[in-house]
Design an enzyme around this catalytic site. Structure first.
Site, PDB file in Angstrom:
ATOM      1  N   ILE A  64       0.855  -1.189   0.000  1.00  0.00           N
ATOM      2  CA  ILE A  64       0.000   0.000   0.000  1.00  0.00           C
ATOM      3  C   ILE A  64       0.894   1.243   0.000  1.00  0.00           C
ATOM      4  O   ILE A  64       1.052   1.916   1.030  1.00  0.00           O
ATOM      5  CB  ILE A  64      -0.965   0.012   1.209  1.00  0.00           C
ATOM      6  N   PRO A  65       1.516   1.544  -1.145  1.00  0.00           N
ATOM      7  CA  PRO A  65       2.324   2.764  -1.210  1.00  0.00           C
ATOM      8  C   PRO A  65       1.427   3.978  -0.995  1.00  0.00           C
ATOM      9  O   PRO A  65       0.295   4.014  -1.511  1.00  0.00           O
ATOM     10  CB  PRO A  65       2.917   2.735  -2.616  1.00  0.00           C
ATOM     11  N   HIS A  66       1.917   4.943  -0.226  1.00  0.00           N
ATOM     12  CA  HIS A  66       1.083   6.089   0.089  1.00  0.00           C
ATOM     13  C   HIS A  66       1.914   7.327   0.369  1.00  0.00           C
ATOM     14  O   HIS A  66       3.113   7.244   0.611  1.00  0.00           O
ATOM     15  CB  HIS A  66       0.177   5.787   1.286  1.00  0.00           C
ATOM     16  N   GLY A  67       1.237   8.467   0.329  1.00  0.00           N
ATOM     17  CA  GLY A  67       1.896   9.725   0.619  1.00  0.00           C
ATOM     18  C   GLY A  67       0.895  10.848   0.734  1.00  0.00           C
ATOM     19  O   GLY A  67      -0.273  10.703   0.360  1.00  0.00           O
ATOM     20  N   LEU A 102      -2.368   5.069  -2.287  1.00  0.00           N
ATOM     21  CA  LEU A 102      -3.239   5.964  -1.544  1.00  0.00           C
ATOM     22  C   LEU A 102      -2.544   7.311  -1.394  1.00  0.00           C
ATOM     23  O   LEU A 102      -1.432   7.383  -0.864  1.00  0.00           O
ATOM     24  CB  LEU A 102      -3.531   5.356  -0.164  1.00  0.00           C
TER      25      LEU A 102
END
Length: 154
Positions: A64-67, A102
Site C-alpha cells: 500500500i504505497p502512500h503519501g 493511496l
C-alpha cells in the site's frame, strides 16, 4: 469510510507491468497523475520518500504505497494487480502482486490513517485477495474491491 469514497472505476489497473519496485511506483505515479491532475514527478517523489522510511509491502503479496501531497483536495486511491509479482522488500519477504496507491491531502491527518486502515482491512477480508488475483478486467476488479466495503446489514 467505504473504499468506494476514494476509488474511482478508472483508477483500477488489472494488469500492470513492472519488473521492480521503482518501476511499479513510476507506473502508479503516471496513472495517478493522469487521473488526479497532479504532477507525476511530485507523486513519485512522495512515494519514494515514504518507501525510504520502510517498505509499504504489508505481506501476503500486498503493498500500500502512500503519501501526502499539497494540492490534493481529497483522498485518492488507485488499485493495481501486477502481471507478475515483484520484489517490494515486503515485511514477510514475499513478492508483491497487489498494489493499492493511496494519496492524501497534506493536512489529512487522521483521515489518511483511516483510509490506510480501511484498505488493509478490505484486502484482508477472507477471499478478497484470491478474487483480486483471479480477476482480469477493470470492472470485475473494481467490483471486488468495492462490494466488500459496502456497509453490511445488521
Amino acid at each position: 469510510m467505504p473504499l468506494l469514497d476514494f476509488l474511482d472505476p478508472q483508477a483500477v489497473l488489472p494488469a500492470l507491468r513492472a519488473t521492480g519496485k521503482k518501476q511499479a511506483l513510476q507506473e502508479l505515479s503516471a496513472h495517478a497523475a493522469r487521473l488526479s491532475g497532479l504532477d507525476e514527478g511530485v507523486i513519485f517523489e512522495a512515494l519514494l520518500q515514504r518507501e525510504r522510511l520502510g517498505s509499504t509491502g504489508i505481506g501476503e503479496g500486498i503493498a500500500i504505497p502512500h503519501g501526502k501531497l499539497a494540492g490534493l483536495t481529497r483522498i485518492f486511491g488507485l488499485a493495481a494487480r501486477l502481471e507478475k509479482p515483484i520484489d517490494f522488500e515486503a515485511l514477510d519477504g514475499q513478492p508483491v502482486d497487489i498494489l493499492f496507491l493511496l494519496l492524501a491531502p497534506e493536512g489529512a491527518g487522521a483521515d489518511h490513517l483511516k483510509a490506510l486502515a480501511r484498505v488493509a482491512r478490505v484486502l484482508r477480508e477472507p477471499g478478497v485477495v484470491e478474487r483480486v488475483r483471479a480477476t482480469r478486467d477493470r470492472e470485475a476488479l473494481y467490483s471486488v474491491l468495492t462490494e466488500i466495503s459496502a456497509p453490511r446489514a445488521a
